[in-house]
Design a protein around this motif. Structure first.
Motif, PDB file in Angstrom:
ATOM      1  N   GLU A   1       0.853  -1.186   0.000  1.00 58.98           N
ATOM      2  CA  GLU A   1       0.000   0.000   0.000  1.00 58.98           C
ATOM      3  C   GLU A   1       0.893   1.242   0.000  1.00 58.98           C
ATOM      4  O   GLU A   1       1.739   1.406   0.875  1.00 58.98           O
ATOM      5  N   TYR A   2       0.698   2.110  -0.979  1.00 61.78           N
ATOM      6  CA  TYR A   2       1.469   3.348  -1.088  1.00 61.78           C
ATOM      7  C   TYR A   2       0.565   4.510  -0.707  1.00 61.78           C
ATOM      8  O   TYR A   2      -0.605   4.552  -1.125  1.00 61.78           O
ATOM      9  N   GLY A   3       1.078   5.465   0.069  1.00 61.48           N
ATOM     10  CA  GLY A   3       0.222   6.569   0.472  1.00 61.48           C
ATOM     11  C   GLY A   3       0.965   7.774   1.000  1.00 61.48           C
ATOM     12  O   GLY A   3       2.190   7.766   1.143  1.00 61.48           O
ATOM     13  N   VAL A   4       0.192   8.808   1.268  1.00 60.09           N
ATOM     14  CA  VAL A   4       0.698  10.077   1.802  1.00 60.09           C
ATOM     15  C   VAL A   4      -0.095  10.406   3.045  1.00 60.09           C
ATOM     16  O   VAL A   4      -1.333  10.310   3.047  1.00 60.09           O
ATOM     17  N   LYS A   5       0.597  10.811   4.101  1.00 56.78           N
ATOM     18  CA  LYS A   5      -0.061  11.153   5.356  1.00 56.78           C
ATOM     19  C   LYS A   5       0.018  12.659   5.616  1.00 56.78           C
ATOM     20  O   LYS A   5       0.669  13.401   4.876  1.00 56.78           O
ATOM     21  N   ALA A   6      -0.651  13.095   6.672  1.00 47.84           N
ATOM     22  CA  ALA A   6      -0.884  14.526   6.891  1.00 47.84           C
ATOM     23  C   ALA A   6       0.364  15.297   7.305  1.00 47.84           C
ATOM     24  O   ALA A   6       0.511  16.459   6.945  1.00 47.84           O
ATOM     25  N   LEU A   7       1.247  14.674   8.070  1.00 48.98           N
ATOM     26  CA  LEU A   7       2.424  15.382   8.587  1.00 48.98           C
ATOM     27  C   LEU A   7       3.654  14.987   7.778  1.00 48.98           C
ATOM     28  O   LEU A   7       4.204  13.898   7.967  1.00 48.98           O
TER      29      LEU A   7
END
Length: 460
Positions: A59-65
């Motif tokens: 799973e590839y993703g971008v988080k808030a911080l």
């Protein structure tokens, strides 16, 4: 300082930092997958997930911080000794632990429940072991991370920091080779008609002002200096060094004028001028002066200049990093006392962003400002490279030490013909990891506060 340019500089720094973090994780991800380890997640940032998508098993993703990142590898640590589930590498039944390896070397284990307030650290170790028992079941003959040979484990853990070093070389290379370094060439840009005192506000010559030695010698704009006092020169700095050291002495100057060489005689006069001091900062001194300025051009440096600059910066950062606790303490003292910070003081991401904004909003030519921001990004990647090599968990260097210790135990057992030892139980180091994380948070908080209320002044 224009607000728009400042904000643009900060934005470029943030984008460059995000790219650096992403490539750091790629440096872990690619060798891990190449060695057959299952990678469950690849995330940029921490906190709530803003976007994610699964490709294959990952799973590839971008988080808030956007202050770091991580990949989760199956089997970073072996099963706990009490579980009795340890088998030889490659056994299908072995249960691993899904951990996170981040841009700052973070390795996070799921928190357990029911911590005992009286035995906090012991509870942390037990929580880590409980999480270990609840991890993924092996798939076929695919190895878990802890089952890899020592060299492969070291390659996986060093992949992230090495990627930062390579990226720093690229940033510095674009700055000094692609854009070039502003250099005063041997081509004369202007010749002063008269010699004015240093710091004078006068702009026009009067009949009472003495003619400058350059004008008296017949030097003209467009002349290319070939040699001074018989010494060939390739840069204006070389010519200036000879002139400044020769007040009152007649010098032979050979120039190329319209394709033909001419020989002139110039006698530098003694005058107060701004020169570079031992520390590189300008200072006033009495030196030889002739009254000419050079044409400034972007000079492209060789391809190896970028890597050389990165390695030189690495040496400087190492010198700062091993004194990091002392320097952070001094930074805290400077906050309280109001003293100006040491230019070599460590900075947080806030300080780097502020510096990038100041560079972008400066009065220098646009190419100079772009090169300056690239240099800041290069320095930031060098800091990530060196910092992650500190041999303490949860940093990448700490994981390398664990792998090397595991390999050393196996080598000793093999030499003395003993049974293969159990893999190193790194969960025992969870309390140490906790202390290191708290120390890093405290030091980071001090540096962020200092970068806000008492920033490093590098641009005057």
């Amino acid at each position: 300082m224009t607000v728009i340019a400042f904000v643009l500089g900060v934005a470029l720094l943030v984008v460059g930092l995000a790219i650096s973090i992403a490539l750091h994780e790629i440096g872990h991800l690619v060798p891990a997958k190449a060695f057959g380890v299952r990678v469950g997640r690849y995330m940029i940032g921490f906190g709530p997930t803003l976007w994610s998508r699964r490709f294959g098993e990952t799973e590839y993703g971008v988080k808030a911080l956007p202050l770091g990142g991580y990949i989760s590898m199956a089997g970073m640590y072996p099963p706990s000794p009490e579980s009795g589930s340890h088998r030889a590498p490659g056994a299908d039944e072995v249960r691993g632990v899904d951990v996170r390896v981040g841009a700052e070397g973070d390795a996070a284990l799921s928190a357990g429940e029911g911590r005992s307030t009286g035995r906090f650290f012991a509870a942390m170790v037990q929580d880590a072991r409980t999480a270990n028992e609840e991890t993924l079941v092996g798939e076929g003959d695919r190895p878990f991370f802890y089952q890899l040979p020592v060299l492969k484990r070291v390659v996986v853990m060093l992949g992230g920091p090495v990627m930062n070093l390579l990226l720093a070389m690229v940033f510095f290379g674009i700055a000094v080779t692609g854009i070039g370094v502003q250099t005063a060439t041997t081509t004369i840009a202007a010749v002063s008609a008269c010699a004015l005192p240093a710091g004078s506000a006068q702009t026009d010559c009067t009949p009472h002002d003495p003619a400058s030695p350059a004008a008296a010698a017949g030097l003209q704009p467009g002349d290319v200096i070939v040699s001074v006092a018989g010494t060939p020169v390739d840069t204006f700095a070389q010519a200036s060094e000879i002139i400044q050291a020769s007040p009152g002495r007649a010098l032979t100057v050979v120039v190329d004028r319209d394709g033909r060489q001419q020989t002139l005689q110039v006698t530098p006069m003694l005058a107060e001028r701004q020169v570079a001091g031992p520390d590189g900062r300008p200072q006033t001194a009495e030196v030889g002066f002739v009254g000419m300025t050079a044409t400034v051009e972007y000079v492209h440096q060789p391809l190896w200049a970028g890597p050389q600059a990165a390695l030189a910066q690495t040496g400087q950062v190492v010198g700062i990093m091993w004194q990091l606790p002392v320097r952070v303490y001094q930074t805290a003292v400077d906050i309280v006392t109001g003293q100006a910070r040491d230019p070599n003081s460590p900075m947080s991401v806030v300080g780097a962003g502020r510096l990038a904004g100041e560079v972008a909003a400066g009065d220098a030519p646009v190419l100079n400002r772009i090169a300056g921001i690239l240099s800041v990004l290069g320095a930031l990647n060098i800091a990530l490279f060196v910092f992650n090599l500190i041999p303490l968990l949860p940093l990448d260097g700490g994981h390398v030490v664990v792998a090397l210790w595991d390999g050393a135990k196996r080598t000793v057992a093999k030499l003395f013909r003993r049974p293969p030892p159990r893999p190193v139980d790194a969960t025992r180091l969870v309390p140490v990891t906790f202390v290191v994380v708290i120390a890093l948070i405290l030091m980071g908080g001090v540096l962020m506060l200092a970068d806000i209320v008492n920033p490093v002044q590098l641009l005057g």
